[in-house]
Design an enzyme around this catalytic site. Structure first.
Site, PDB file in Angstrom:
ATOM      1  N   SER A  34       0.735  -1.521  -0.033  1.00  0.00           N
ATOM      2  CA  SER A  34      -0.062   0.103   0.073  1.00  0.00           C
ATOM      3  C   SER A  34       0.738   1.256   0.033  1.00  0.00           C
ATOM      4  O   SER A  34       0.225   2.190  -0.225  1.00  0.00           O
ATOM      5  CB  SER A  34      -1.081   0.056   1.042  1.00  0.00           C
ATOM      6  OG  SER A  34      -2.158  -0.989   0.955  1.00  0.00           O
ATOM      7  N   LYS A  91       0.366   3.416  -3.054  1.00  0.00           N
ATOM      8  CA  LYS A  91      -0.867   4.185  -3.119  1.00  0.00           C
ATOM      9  C   LYS A  91      -0.471   5.674  -3.154  1.00  0.00           C
ATOM     10  O   LYS A  91      -1.058   6.467  -3.812  1.00  0.00           O
ATOM     11  CB  LYS A  91      -1.848   3.916  -2.176  1.00  0.00           C
ATOM     12  CG  LYS A  91      -2.329   2.516  -2.087  1.00  0.00           C
ATOM     13  CD  LYS A  91      -3.329   2.373  -0.946  1.00  0.00           C
ATOM     14  CE  LYS A  91      -3.682   0.578  -1.145  1.00  0.00           C
ATOM     15  NZ  LYS A  91      -4.352   0.551   0.252  1.00  0.00           N
ATOM     16  N   TYR A 112      -3.956  -2.558 -10.271  1.00  0.00           N
ATOM     17  CA  TYR A 112      -3.806  -2.515  -8.839  1.00  0.00           C
ATOM     18  C   TYR A 112      -2.925  -3.358  -8.250  1.00  0.00           C
ATOM     19  O   TYR A 112      -2.194  -2.915  -7.409  1.00  0.00           O
ATOM     20  CB  TYR A 112      -5.422  -2.233  -8.235  1.00  0.00           C
ATOM     21  CG  TYR A 112      -5.242  -2.140  -6.667  1.00  0.00           C
ATOM     22  CD1 TYR A 112      -5.026  -1.120  -5.952  1.00  0.00           C
ATOM     23  CD2 TYR A 112      -5.613  -3.235  -5.842  1.00  0.00           C
ATOM     24  CE1 TYR A 112      -5.109  -0.954  -4.647  1.00  0.00           C
ATOM     25  CE2 TYR A 112      -5.789  -3.415  -4.469  1.00  0.00           C
ATOM     26  CZ  TYR A 112      -5.378  -2.025  -3.763  1.00  0.00           C
ATOM     27  OH  TYR A 112      -5.223  -1.961  -2.443  1.00  0.00           O
ATOM     28  N   TYR A 166      -4.209   3.480   8.406  1.00  0.00           N
ATOM     29  CA  TYR A 166      -5.420   2.994   8.573  1.00  0.00           C
ATOM     30  C   TYR A 166      -6.039   3.360   9.812  1.00  0.00           C
ATOM     31  O   TYR A 166      -5.911   4.520  10.447  1.00  0.00           O
ATOM     32  CB  TYR A 166      -5.477   1.500   8.196  1.00  0.00           C
ATOM     33  CG  TYR A 166      -5.023   1.115   6.895  1.00  0.00           C
ATOM     34  CD1 TYR A 166      -5.598   1.574   5.874  1.00  0.00           C
ATOM     35  CD2 TYR A 166      -3.658   0.318   6.977  1.00  0.00           C
ATOM     36  CE1 TYR A 166      -4.939   1.287   4.591  1.00  0.00           C
ATOM     37  CE2 TYR A 166      -3.347   0.054   5.590  1.00  0.00           C
ATOM     38  CZ  TYR A 166      -3.978   0.514   4.664  1.00  0.00           C
ATOM     39  OH  TYR A 166      -3.298   0.291   3.121  1.00  0.00           O
ATOM     40  N   VAL A 208       1.537  -3.486   4.025  1.00  0.00           N
ATOM     41  CA  VAL A 208       1.438  -4.880   4.547  1.00  0.00           C
ATOM     42  C   VAL A 208       2.674  -5.734   4.614  1.00  0.00           C
ATOM     43  O   VAL A 208       2.862  -6.734   4.906  1.00  0.00           O
ATOM     44  CB  VAL A 208      -0.063  -5.728   4.358  1.00  0.00           C
ATOM     45  CG1 VAL A 208      -1.221  -4.909   5.095  1.00  0.00           C
ATOM     46  CG2 VAL A 208      -0.114  -5.865   3.013  1.00  0.00           C
TER      47      VAL A 208
END
Length: 310
Positions: A70, A73, A197, A245, A263
């Site tokens: 992530s 992103k 993605y 998060y 992760v």
């Protein structure tokens, strides 16, 4: 901002943080729901710091490539903002989620508008925005070129095995994508968007490469003006409020500067006008963020006095 450390002191600090990480007992749990990540040894650690005056400091496994997941992103968001500007915010919000990063419930309640670009649904929308009418291969090439230019390193690649592993276990992401499309918030087919993605999440980098690639978000690094300062501020703000998060508030409290986790155990972080930082340790805490990496960034913040709140 913070204390003035000599290069020797900063190198000694990152080496101390590496030693402390390896001495402590608990390493956290790897992301077992992605088969290719489940077999990674959690007992690894790396840290890299790049200051705005061009100096670099590394310790641990700083040259070892890992799956950034992530963390990617942030770079797709930079590309999406460059292409669509503030129009992107009509499709994705800018608020912390308060729910799991892959929540379908929240997406349904909010009628297909993801809460922010760093939860999975938001990153899928951002990927769709970057993809546009282009082929996935071309879009992935664009993302890799951005990373290679930002880091000054051509040796950055996608791990195809990790991408396939994510695709094979990506049912929840497919559910999110189909719901987004049913709400009119995806312009491409779900397979095209998710293929892109999964592949950009499977990019591999070392902390040395990642810290260098993050310099464009420092604001004060000469020659690293890849996006406008207004976009730099926007991305840093979102990393501060949403980058970890449900652990974003805890990270802001303990560390005190923007960061984005993955992760795979990596965290990229920015001390505006001071330094870019990358840490990696595959074992995760209960929020899905690197256990040792978060502790090391907290130690770095305390030792240097670096914080956006000071």
């Amino acid at each position: 901002m913070g204390k003035t450390l000599t290069p020797e002191q900063l190198q000694a600090l990152v080496e101390r943080l590496d030693r402390e990480a390896r001495q402590a007992g608990e390493w956290g749990q790897v992301a077992s729901y992605i088969p290719e990540l489940a077999c990674v040894d959690p007992r690894q650690f790396a840290i890299s710091v790049c200051t705005v005056d061009g100096q670099e400091f590394h310790a641990g496994d700083a040259g070892k490539a890992f799956s950034i997941q992530s963390v990617s992103k942030v770079f797709t968001l930079a590309l999406a903002l460059g292409r669509h500007g503030d129009g992107l915010w009509q499709r994705v919000g800018r608020e912390p989620s308060g729910r799991a990063f892959n929540s379908i419930v929240q997406l349904e309640v909010e009628e297909g508008i993801p809460r922010n670009p760093f939860i999975n649904a938001g990153a899928i929308v951002t990927t769709d925005a970057v993809l546009g009418c282009n082929a996935p291969r071309d879009t992935l090439g664009e993302i890799l070129r951005f990373l290679r230019e930002a880091s000054g390193d051509e040796d950055i690649h996608i791990n195809e095995q990790v991408a396939r592993s994510e695709h094979a276990t990506g049912d929840r992401n497919f559910s999110l994508a189909y719901f987004l499309r049913s709400c009119g918030n995806l312009t491409n087919d779900c397979d095209r968007v998710l293929g892109t993605y999964f592949h950009h999440c499977a990019i591999e980098m070392s902390t040395a490469q990642l810290a260098r690639a993050t310099r464009f978000l420092c604001g004060g690094f000469e020659g690293q003006r890849m996006i406008g300062l207004e976009r730099v501020r926007a991305i840093n703000a979102l990393m501060m409020t949403c980058g970890h998060y449900d652990g974003s508030g805890d990270f802001a409290y303990r560390v005190g500067f923007p960061g984005k986790s993955g992760v795979g155990g990596g965290i990229m972080a920015v001390v505006p006008n001071v330094a870019s930082i990358a840490v990696w340790s595959p074992g995760l805490d209960r929020y899905g963020n690197s256990l040792k990496g978060t502790a090391a960034l907290e130690g770095l913040s305390k030792a240097t006095g670096w914080s956006v709140f000071a």
